[in-house]
Write a protein that holds these residues in place. Sequence first.
Motif, mmCIF file in Angstrom:
data_model
loop_
_atom_site.group_PDB
_atom_site.id
_atom_site.type_symbol
_atom_site.label_atom_id
_atom_site.label_comp_id
_atom_site.label_asym_id
_atom_site.label_seq_id
_atom_site.Cartn_x
_atom_site.Cartn_y
_atom_site.Cartn_z
ATOM 1 N N GLU A 195 0.847 -1.190 0.000
ATOM 2 C CA GLU A 195 0.000 0.000 0.000
ATOM 3 C C GLU A 195 0.887 1.247 0.000
ATOM 4 O O GLU A 195 1.927 1.291 0.657
ATOM 5 C CB GLU A 195 -0.866 -0.024 1.269
ATOM 6 C CG GLU A 195 -2.082 0.865 1.223
ATOM 7 C CD GLU A 195 -3.226 0.288 0.375
ATOM 8 O OE1 GLU A 195 -4.013 1.085 -0.124
ATOM 9 O OE2 GLU A 195 -3.317 -0.943 0.219
ATOM 10 N N TRP A 196 0.491 2.234 -0.746
ATOM 11 C CA TRP A 196 1.186 3.515 -0.778
ATOM 12 C C TRP A 196 0.163 4.625 -0.544
ATOM 13 O O TRP A 196 -1.043 4.396 -0.685
ATOM 14 C CB TRP A 196 1.898 3.716 -2.118
ATOM 15 C CG TRP A 196 3.070 2.796 -2.263
ATOM 16 C CD1 TRP A 196 3.030 1.472 -2.602
ATOM 17 C CD2 TRP A 196 4.445 3.108 -2.043
ATOM 18 N NE1 TRP A 196 4.287 0.938 -2.606
ATOM 19 C CE2 TRP A 196 5.193 1.915 -2.272
ATOM 20 C CE3 TRP A 196 5.151 4.261 -1.697
ATOM 21 C CZ2 TRP A 196 6.580 1.853 -2.147
ATOM 22 C CZ3 TRP A 196 6.535 4.207 -1.577
ATOM 23 C CH2 TRP A 196 7.240 3.017 -1.794
ATOM 24 N N TYR A 197 0.670 5.820 -0.221
ATOM 25 C CA TYR A 197 -0.219 6.949 0.048
ATOM 26 C C TYR A 197 0.305 8.189 -0.651
ATOM 27 O O TYR A 197 1.520 8.383 -0.727
ATOM 28 C CB TYR A 197 -0.295 7.216 1.565
ATOM 29 C CG TYR A 197 -0.827 6.028 2.317
ATOM 30 C CD1 TYR A 197 -2.194 5.872 2.536
ATOM 31 C CD2 TYR A 197 0.036 5.026 2.758
ATOM 32 C CE1 TYR A 197 -2.685 4.752 3.197
ATOM 33 C CE2 TYR A 197 -0.445 3.902 3.415
ATOM 34 C CZ TYR A 197 -1.805 3.769 3.632
ATOM 35 O OH TYR A 197 -2.287 2.662 4.272
ATOM 36 N N PRO B 196 -4.943 6.626 -0.224
ATOM 37 C CA PRO B 196 -4.235 5.375 -0.507
ATOM 38 C C PRO B 196 -4.104 5.116 -2.007
ATOM 39 O O PRO B 196 -4.985 5.492 -2.786
ATOM 40 C CB PRO B 196 -5.101 4.308 0.156
ATOM 41 C CG PRO B 196 -6.425 4.933 0.360
ATOM 42 C CD PRO B 196 -6.268 6.410 0.377
ATOM 43 N N ARG C 82 -2.907 1.834 -4.465
ATOM 44 C CA ARG C 82 -2.510 0.435 -4.461
ATOM 45 C C ARG C 82 -1.172 0.244 -5.171
ATOM 46 O O ARG C 82 -0.986 0.680 -6.303
ATOM 47 C CB ARG C 82 -3.620 -0.376 -5.156
ATOM 48 C CG ARG C 82 -3.327 -1.846 -5.402
ATOM 49 C CD ARG C 82 -3.393 -2.702 -4.142
ATOM 50 N NE ARG C 82 -4.644 -2.549 -3.432
ATOM 51 C CZ ARG C 82 -5.777 -3.172 -3.765
ATOM 52 N NH1 ARG C 82 -5.818 -3.949 -4.831
ATOM 53 N NH2 ARG C 82 -6.860 -3.002 -3.051
ATOM 54 N N ARG D 75 5.302 5.096 1.599
ATOM 55 C CA ARG D 75 5.067 3.671 1.821
ATOM 56 C C ARG D 75 4.223 3.416 3.077
ATOM 57 O O ARG D 75 4.319 4.141 4.068
ATOM 58 C CB ARG D 75 6.428 2.996 1.990
ATOM 59 C CG ARG D 75 6.456 1.504 1.889
ATOM 60 C CD ARG D 75 7.632 0.916 2.642
ATOM 61 N NE ARG D 75 8.829 1.725 2.525
ATOM 62 C CZ ARG D 75 9.736 1.562 1.572
ATOM 63 N NH1 ARG D 75 9.577 0.627 0.682
ATOM 64 N NH2 ARG D 75 10.805 2.333 1.539
ATOM 65 N N GLU D 76 3.423 2.402 3.038
ATOM 66 C CA GLU D 76 2.606 1.957 4.180
ATOM 67 C C GLU D 76 3.447 1.865 5.460
ATOM 68 O O GLU D 76 4.551 1.331 5.451
ATOM 69 C CB GLU D 76 2.032 0.578 3.830
ATOM 70 C CG GLU D 76 1.501 -0.250 4.986
ATOM 71 C CD GLU D 76 0.199 0.279 5.551
ATOM 72 O OE1 GLU D 76 -0.619 0.801 4.767
ATOM 73 O OE2 GLU D 76 0.005 0.191 6.777
ATOM 74 N N TYR E 276 1.507 7.626 7.783
ATOM 75 C CA TYR E 276 0.788 7.077 6.632
ATOM 76 C C TYR E 276 0.695 5.566 6.819
ATOM 77 O O TYR E 276 1.725 4.888 6.782
ATOM 78 C CB TYR E 276 1.548 7.355 5.341
ATOM 79 C CG TYR E 276 1.777 8.817 5.029
ATOM 80 C CD1 TYR E 276 0.981 9.488 4.105
ATOM 81 C CD2 TYR E 276 2.811 9.526 5.642
ATOM 82 C CE1 TYR E 276 1.201 10.819 3.793
ATOM 83 C CE2 TYR E 276 3.045 10.860 5.345
ATOM 84 C CZ TYR E 276 2.238 11.509 4.424
ATOM 85 O OH TYR E 276 2.469 12.826 4.123
ATOM 86 N N GLY E 277 -0.477 5.048 7.080
ATOM 87 C CA GLY E 277 -0.570 3.596 7.207
ATOM 88 C C GLY E 277 -1.801 3.171 7.959
ATOM 89 O O GLY E 277 -2.593 3.994 8.419
ATOM 90 N N ARG E 278 -1.959 1.860 8.073
ATOM 91 C CA ARG E 278 -3.159 1.306 8.707
ATOM 92 C C ARG E 278 -2.890 0.834 10.126
ATOM 93 O O ARG E 278 -3.779 0.797 10.945
ATOM 94 C CB ARG E 278 -3.676 0.107 7.910
ATOM 95 C CG ARG E 278 -3.913 0.411 6.453
ATOM 96 C CD ARG E 278 -5.401 0.528 6.126
ATOM 97 N NE ARG E 278 -5.552 1.015 4.771
ATOM 98 C CZ ARG E 278 -6.159 2.152 4.447
ATOM 99 N NH1 ARG E 278 -6.695 2.920 5.371
ATOM 100 N NH2 ARG E 278 -6.241 2.543 3.193
ATOM 101 N N THR F 164 -3.342 9.165 6.904
ATOM 102 C CA THR F 164 -4.101 8.121 6.199
ATOM 103 C C THR F 164 -5.565 8.515 6.053
ATOM 104 O O THR F 164 -6.194 8.909 7.035
ATOM 105 C CB THR F 164 -4.021 6.801 6.996
ATOM 106 O OG1 THR F 164 -2.684 6.673 7.475
ATOM 107 C CG2 THR F 164 -4.424 5.629 6.155
#
Length: 755
Positions: free
Chosen positions: A633-635, A642, A644, A663-664, A691-693, A754
């Motif tokens: 995953e990228w942002y 996000p 893909r 980068r995630e 940036y990320g989940r 995010t």
Amino acid sequence: MVTMRKTHDSTFKAKVEFEAAKGEKQEGRRVRKDTRPRWTRVAAVSTVFALAAASSALMSRPQAAGRRAVGLAALTPLTSWEKAAPGIWRAKAGDVGRELRYTSLAAEPPRLDALARRSERDFPFAEEPIAFERTADGKIVLRIPCGPAEKLYGFGLQFDGLDRSQAVLTLNVDHWGKGSGRTHAPVPFYVSSRGYGVFIDTSRFLKIYARVGNRKDALGNPSPVDRNPPPGETAEPWQAQPRSNAVEALVDGPGAEIVVLAGANMADVVERYNLLCGGGALPPLWGLGFWHRVHAEADEARVQAEVAEFEKRGIPLDVIGLEPGWMTKSYPCTFEWQRKRFPDPAGFAAGLLKKGIRLNLWENPYVSPESRLYKALFPLSGSHMVWLGLVPDYTIPAARQALLEQHRTDHIEIGVSGYKIDEVDGYDVWLWPDHASFPSGTPAPVMRQAYGLMMQDLIFKGLFKARNLRTYGLVRASNGAASGYPFAIYSDAYDLKEYIVGIGAAGISGLLWTPEIRDAGNEHDWLDRMQLVGFSALAQLNAWASGTTPWHFPAAAGKVKAFLELRMRLLPYLYSAFAAYHFEGAPPLRPMLLEDPSLAHVEDQFIFGPSILVAPFYGRKEWSREVVLPEGEWYDFRTGAPVRGGNRVKAESASGEIPLFVREGSLIPMLKEPAKNAEGAYGQPLEVRFYGRNGGTFDLYEDDGRTFDYEKGKYRVRRLSVSKDQAGAFRLAETVVKDGAPAMFGKTELRVMTR
Ligand code: GAL
């Protein structure tokens, strides 16, 4: 016999043992599958017999026969590999007694501490040895085997592409010569997709035949194809350049040292190379701000007026670069202040410094008859001149001392922060000829290969490290083992696409490279160039001839200001990236292939610091381009949207903002507010973008930003961690994992990007 001077690697020992005796070497070859057509095999066998006959004839009547062995069997396998560190071995081919190795000119000794933490690896040439022979005219040829599926990358600052899997390159220092190999930094180092690297540690001219040149008795040559088959027969694809199974290097000297590096992947190999060369440079914090080089004819009043305009417009400015006009005479140079333009250099430098602005001086090394150094340097210089100026032989301590003394009193003591070392790459028609002689006996080509490195060494060690002061500067030529020198290479070339490739190429070869902006045909081009420069190792406008300023296109002035402010806000992130270069050899800017080898063909994007992917706009009328993202995953850096990975995506911008992806799981520590220069960055609060989940960490490096005290452990590392609490909200935690110095920046605040 295999002689192992120092090894703890039993795997390696076992693997090289079979090469010990000549017979065993042949044995080792025989086990490989012979795919050649039958008739070539017969020919090869008869060649061996012919050679045997020839050599016995030679022994009995050496003068009359006059034949030398020409087959592979005539090559001497390199078996005496000395282990330098985990995954690094060195060996000597031929007579190296008087040879100048690039590693002996490195800024720092190898970082054995960091290398000791790397894993042990198998020796990559256990199956088929690297071998060498002496040519009829006494030079050395190295033959480095290479498997059919391998891809090779490197050979220094090449702007026309990173893939060197099949190429002929003349690795001579020169201004950029498009595709010939001649370039500002023709570093004799390449990495293979198989996870190893080869560094030919010699300052001789080199000619590389990468997979070009098929030896008649080599295994693995492709089968010849009939290019004009008779009617009724199908034509197989015919190759103008049948691929060979080796890299061969012609060394223009009697011997060379060769270093083999192995790693878990190509990035690991490059890092080990940088660590072997002393680790990466750590510039002062101010070096990573914005630089403006004024017109060559600018005087103090013009500089002051431009500085005032920067202040008025609130545009960041860390360094003012003076071009040739600051000297009494240039081309050749006096290195002395031109008082008609700068009546009070000390007052001028001090005034700028009060505003937090540093001074950088242009120079080329060629000494004018009007310089007060001329008399002392005359006997210590080469036989030939450049632009009628002396070419000092800086392998001689007295020559070094003379220059250092003058620079110290005239420049350093009044606060000059560094230099732009011009014209050390040269061009045949104005540089010294290859037959020039130097008082130390150093051959002229060796001087040419190493001059840029020697100048960096002189200035870095003699003027700055000696005073425990960091510097950052520019140089137009460099070479192997340069990673520890805080100098960015630049070029008079001006192709934007080549510049992007150059950033990647530099990242493979232990170099820092700055694309140039001096002017542009239109606002669109100006914005593209300015932003690329803003995402490079040294962010500079080089207005030496154009007299341009960041507000050159009035309608774009606001955007340019915003980009430069972004550069300033990213200082904490970028500074930590340089610390990773210094301590772990990880290049702060690098090509996609070090990130994801399957994207090696993507040469027009690069990675900036640990986690930002930069995909600059170039050469198009629209601000639109394709971007290839690695898996995962990228942002979008600006919006946090996000994207893909593992995909090609279209990046578009109505306003021309350079596409940036994160980068995630990444944290990007940024100044909360843009600073006007690095001095204003100290103590500033940080916005830590996430940036990320799920969460992630970032090691924020801090020190005094000015001295080498970090070498004595005086630095601080704050580990920033983002994780989710029970309610699913992101939290930022901070742990000091190294507490050797006060914090450089202020307190941190999380900003979850995010979306
Ligand atoms: C060039 C150099 C330019 C500028 C100019 C001044 O050789 O590449 O950046 O410094 O000299 O004369």
